[in-house]
Design a protein around this motif. Structure first.
Motif, PDB file in Angstrom:
ATOM      1  N   ARG A  52       0.830  -1.201   0.000  1.00 33.26           N
ATOM      2  CA  ARG A  52       0.000   0.000   0.000  1.00 33.26           C
ATOM      3  C   ARG A  52       0.867   1.255   0.000  1.00 33.26           C
ATOM      4  NH1 ARG A  52      -2.375  -0.136   6.202  1.00 33.26           N
ATOM      5  NH2 ARG A  52      -0.407   0.400   7.233  1.00 33.26           N
ATOM      6  N   GLN A  85       1.031   7.240   2.044  1.00 38.01           N
ATOM      7  CA  GLN A  85       0.254   8.472   2.140  1.00 38.01           C
ATOM      8  C   GLN A  85      -1.219   8.284   1.797  1.00 38.01           C
ATOM      9  OE1 GLN A  85       2.304  11.367  -0.246  1.00 38.01           O
ATOM     10  NE2 GLN A  85       3.885  11.676   1.283  1.00 38.01           N
ATOM     11  N   SER A  86      -1.597   7.129   1.292  1.00 41.88           N
ATOM     12  CA  SER A  86      -2.996   6.881   0.908  1.00 41.88           C
ATOM     13  C   SER A  86      -3.474   5.535   1.438  1.00 41.88           C
ATOM     14  CB  SER A  86      -3.135   6.923  -0.613  1.00 41.88           C
ATOM     15  OG  SER A  86      -2.737   8.162  -1.125  1.00 41.88           O
ATOM     16  N   ARG A  87      -3.212   5.265   2.671  1.00 44.90           N
ATOM     17  CA  ARG A  87      -3.587   3.980   3.274  1.00 44.90           C
ATOM     18  C   ARG A  87      -5.077   3.692   3.136  1.00 44.90           C
ATOM     19  NH1 ARG A  87       0.023   5.502   8.341  1.00 44.90           N
ATOM     20  NH2 ARG A  87       2.002   4.648   7.610  1.00 44.90           N
ATOM     21  N   GLU A  88      -5.888   4.732   3.203  1.00 46.90           N
ATOM     22  CA  GLU A  88      -7.341   4.558   3.137  1.00 46.90           C
ATOM     23  C   GLU A  88      -7.811   4.046   1.785  1.00 46.90           C
ATOM     24  OE1 GLU A  88      -6.440   8.465   1.405  1.00 46.90           O
ATOM     25  OE2 GLU A  88      -5.756   7.498   3.232  1.00 46.90           O
ATOM     26  N   ARG A  89      -6.957   4.100   0.782  1.00 45.46           N
ATOM     27  CA  ARG A  89      -7.332   3.649  -0.568  1.00 45.46           C
ATOM     28  C   ARG A  89      -7.173   2.150  -0.747  1.00 45.46           C
ATOM     29  NH1 ARG A  89      -5.386   7.314  -5.250  1.00 45.46           N
ATOM     30  NH2 ARG A  89      -7.199   6.354  -6.172  1.00 45.46           N
ATOM     31  N   GLY A  90      -6.691   1.468   0.291  1.00 42.46           N
ATOM     32  CA  GLY A  90      -6.572   0.018   0.210  1.00 42.46           C
ATOM     33  C   GLY A  90      -5.167  -0.444  -0.127  1.00 42.46           C
ATOM     34  N   HIS A  91      -5.081  -1.670  -0.609  1.00 40.12           N
ATOM     35  CA  HIS A  91      -3.780  -2.266  -0.895  1.00 40.12           C
ATOM     36  C   HIS A  91      -3.865  -3.191  -2.102  1.00 40.12           C
ATOM     37  CE1 HIS A  91      -5.876  -5.171   1.711  1.00 40.12           C
ATOM     38  NE2 HIS A  91      -5.319  -6.055   0.905  1.00 40.12           N
TER      39      HIS A  91
END
Length: 61
Positions: free
Chosen positions: A32, A35-41
């Motif tokens: 992942r 800086q964009s963990r909320e966007r998934g993996h």
């Protein structure tokens, strides 16, 4: 019981904030953007992840 995923920063990221995090297991790896963990993996199977690491290490030589 669900096991908690342990993430670590890629060693190729150095000291920058532009990096990826990886969670590895015997089944493969999750990757992942830090800086964009909320966007998934992204999910990679063991064979795919091993081939990727082999290629990256060969290019680093």
């Amino acid at each position: 019981m669900a096991r908690e995923t342990t993430w670590h920063k890629s060693s190729y990221s150095g000291a920058t904030n532009n990096c990826v995090e990886v969670a590895e297991s015997s089944r493969g790896a999750l990757v992942r953007d830090t800086q964009s963990r909320e966007r998934g993996h992204l999910t990679f199977g063991a064979e795919e992840w091993t081939a990727f690491l082999h290629h990256v290490r060969a290019e680093a030589r």
